[in-house]
Design a protein around this motif. Structure first.
Motif, PDB file in Angstrom:
ATOM      1  N   GLU A   9       0.880  -1.139  -0.117  1.00  6.07           N
ATOM      2  CA  GLU A   9      -0.015  -0.055   0.025  1.00  6.07           C
ATOM      3  C   GLU A   9       0.945   1.295   0.063  1.00  6.07           C
ATOM      4  O   GLU A   9       1.765   1.340   0.851  1.00  6.07           O
ATOM      5  CB  GLU A   9      -0.784   0.059   1.211  1.00  6.07           C
ATOM      6  CG  GLU A   9      -1.495   1.299   1.760  1.00  6.07           C
ATOM      7  CD  GLU A   9      -2.681   1.441   0.625  1.00  6.07           C
ATOM      8  OE1 GLU A   9      -2.333   2.738  -0.324  1.00  6.07           O
ATOM      9  OE2 GLU A   9      -3.617   1.054   0.161  1.00  6.07           O
ATOM     10  N   ASP A  10       0.640   2.342  -0.961  1.00  7.22           N
ATOM     11  CA  ASP A  10       1.740   3.139  -1.041  1.00  7.22           C
ATOM     12  C   ASP A  10       1.173   4.522  -0.273  1.00  7.22           C
ATOM     13  O   ASP A  10       1.791   5.454  -0.103  1.00  7.22           O
ATOM     14  CB  ASP A  10       1.905   3.576  -2.697  1.00  7.22           C
ATOM     15  CG  ASP A  10       0.364   4.101  -2.938  1.00  7.22           C
ATOM     16  OD1 ASP A  10      -0.793   3.444  -2.804  1.00  7.22           O
ATOM     17  OD2 ASP A  10       0.334   4.924  -3.952  1.00  7.22           O
ATOM     18  N   GLU A  11      -0.093   4.438   0.238  1.00  6.67           N
ATOM     19  CA  GLU A  11      -0.677   5.422   1.282  1.00  6.67           C
ATOM     20  C   GLU A  11      -0.122   5.412   2.470  1.00  6.67           C
ATOM     21  O   GLU A  11      -0.585   4.161   3.180  1.00  6.67           O
ATOM     22  CB  GLU A  11      -2.179   5.627   1.274  1.00  6.67           C
ATOM     23  CG  GLU A  11      -2.855   5.990   0.015  1.00  6.67           C
ATOM     24  CD  GLU A  11      -4.350   6.071   0.121  1.00  6.67           C
ATOM     25  OE1 GLU A  11      -5.012   6.509   1.057  1.00  6.67           O
ATOM     26  OE2 GLU A  11      -4.876   5.586  -0.955  1.00  6.67           O
ATOM     27  N   ASP A  53      -2.915  -3.077  -2.674  1.00  6.28           N
ATOM     28  CA  ASP A  53      -3.530  -1.876  -3.266  1.00  6.28           C
ATOM     29  C   ASP A  53      -3.551  -1.834  -4.654  1.00  6.28           C
ATOM     30  O   ASP A  53      -2.781  -2.354  -5.176  1.00  6.28           O
ATOM     31  CB  ASP A  53      -3.067  -0.484  -2.724  1.00  6.28           C
ATOM     32  CG  ASP A  53      -3.644   0.682  -2.999  1.00  6.28           C
ATOM     33  OD1 ASP A  53      -4.955   0.489  -3.269  1.00  6.28           O
ATOM     34  OD2 ASP A  53      -3.135   1.790  -3.327  1.00  6.28           O
ATOM     35  N   MET A  55      -3.853   0.842  -6.961  1.00  4.50           N
ATOM     36  CA  MET A  55      -2.965   1.846  -7.611  1.00  4.50           C
ATOM     37  C   MET A  55      -1.803   2.042  -6.799  1.00  4.50           C
ATOM     38  O   MET A  55      -1.775   2.597  -5.674  1.00  4.50           O
ATOM     39  CB  MET A  55      -3.699   3.165  -7.622  1.00  4.50           C
ATOM     40  CG  MET A  55      -5.427   3.137  -8.633  1.00  4.50           C
ATOM     41  SD  MET A  55      -4.862   2.808  -9.991  1.00  4.50           S
ATOM     42  CE  MET A  55      -4.581   4.539 -10.606  1.00  4.50           C
ATOM     43  N   LYS A 103     -12.282   0.962  -1.356  1.00  3.71           N
ATOM     44  CA  LYS A 103     -11.962   2.106  -0.388  1.00  3.71           C
ATOM     45  C   LYS A 103     -13.007   3.181  -0.429  1.00  3.71           C
ATOM     46  O   LYS A 103     -13.457   3.567  -1.573  1.00  3.71           O
ATOM     47  CB  LYS A 103     -10.651   2.699  -0.604  1.00  3.71           C
ATOM     48  CG  LYS A 103      -9.513   1.852  -0.421  1.00  3.71           C
ATOM     49  CD  LYS A 103      -8.280   2.747  -1.052  1.00  3.71           C
ATOM     50  CE  LYS A 103      -6.961   1.794  -0.837  1.00  3.71           C
ATOM     51  NZ  LYS A 103      -5.759   2.614  -1.218  1.00  3.71           N
TER      52      LYS A 103
HETATM   53 CA    CA Z   1      -2.661   3.505  -3.947  1.00  6.17          CA
END
Ligand code: CA
Length: 235
Positions: A9-11, A53, A55, A103
């Motif tokens: 997950e990049d967030e 995730d 994206m 989400k």
């Molecule tokens: Ca993302």
């Protein structure tokens, strides 16, 4: 042993929150913040489940999923996505994901999905497992183990290497412990209807099996029922 989950997950804030929640549920969590790192992590840490995730910078979650499947990875994969369109769902499932969570989602929902997927996987694993006393046999991997109990030490598993026929014979006996199988039943089931040859073959293979199963003076489990056949039982 706790189940291992990888989270890609990049967030960063969301990743930290999920890591904290999953850890407090008792999972062993590894986190990556981009697709390539996630791929390396998945290959190195043999996880039980992956949360990806959709994206992600570099390699997307869907692409990561596809690559994992292409290399034979069979663990449950849950995609996190902000996309809500039917097309995206299909793309995700086509890539081999088992599930997706849209989400924003509640942590309870994600945890429930994780539990369901891990439970299903455990049930599938157990279907392949036969157990009797300290002996276990995995039909899928064709592995056989007996637990060793060295004096003063905790039991540990000893792998027993068997030939194809030895394995088939043991699997047949373990399929119904305490049931006496006649020599004809064993011949038919393990060697096939067409078997022509010495029916002493059963005695020979039982002897091989006993030697391997009782290598460390373990208790005898395969017993001869005189004039009838063989049985797997405690005494
Ligand atoms: Ca993302």
């Amino acid at each position: 042993m706790s189940e291992r989950i990888i989270l890609v997950e990049d967030e960063v804030k969301l990743a930290q929150f999920l890591e904290m929640e999953l850890t407090s549920e008792g999972y062993d969590v590894s986190v990556a913040n981009d697709g390539m790192t996630g791929l390396i992590l998945a290959r190195e840490s043999t996880p039980d489940l992956a949360i990806l995730d959709w994206m992600l910078p570099g390699l997307s979650g869907v692409e990561l999923c596809r690559r994992l499947r292409a290399t034979g990875c069979k663990i449950p994969i849950i995609l996190l996505t902000a996309k809500d369109e039917v097309n995206s769902r299909v793309t995700g499932l086509d890539a081999g994901a088992d599930d997706y969570v849209i989400k924003p989602f509640s942590i309870e929902e994600l945890l429930a999905r994780i539990r369901a997927h891990l439970r299903r996987r455990t049930e599938e694993d157990n279907r392949h497992l036969l157990q009797f006393e300290d002996l276990s046999l995995n039909r899928q991997t064709r592995e056989v183990f007996r637990s060793d109990k060295p004096f003063g030490h905790a039991p540990r598993l000893r792998t027993i290497e068997l030939t194809v026929k030895e394995f088939d014979l043991l699997e047949y006996l373990m399929s119904n412990p305490r049931q006496v199988f006649t020599r004809d039943q064993i011949l038919e089931k393990v060697w096939g209807y067409d078997f022509v040859g010495d029916s002493n073959v059963i005695e020979v293979y039982v002897r091989y099996l006993r030697l391997k199963l009782e290598q460390n003076n373990e208790k005898r489990l395969i017993h001869t029922v005189r004039g009838v056949g063989y049985v797997l039982r405690e005494e």
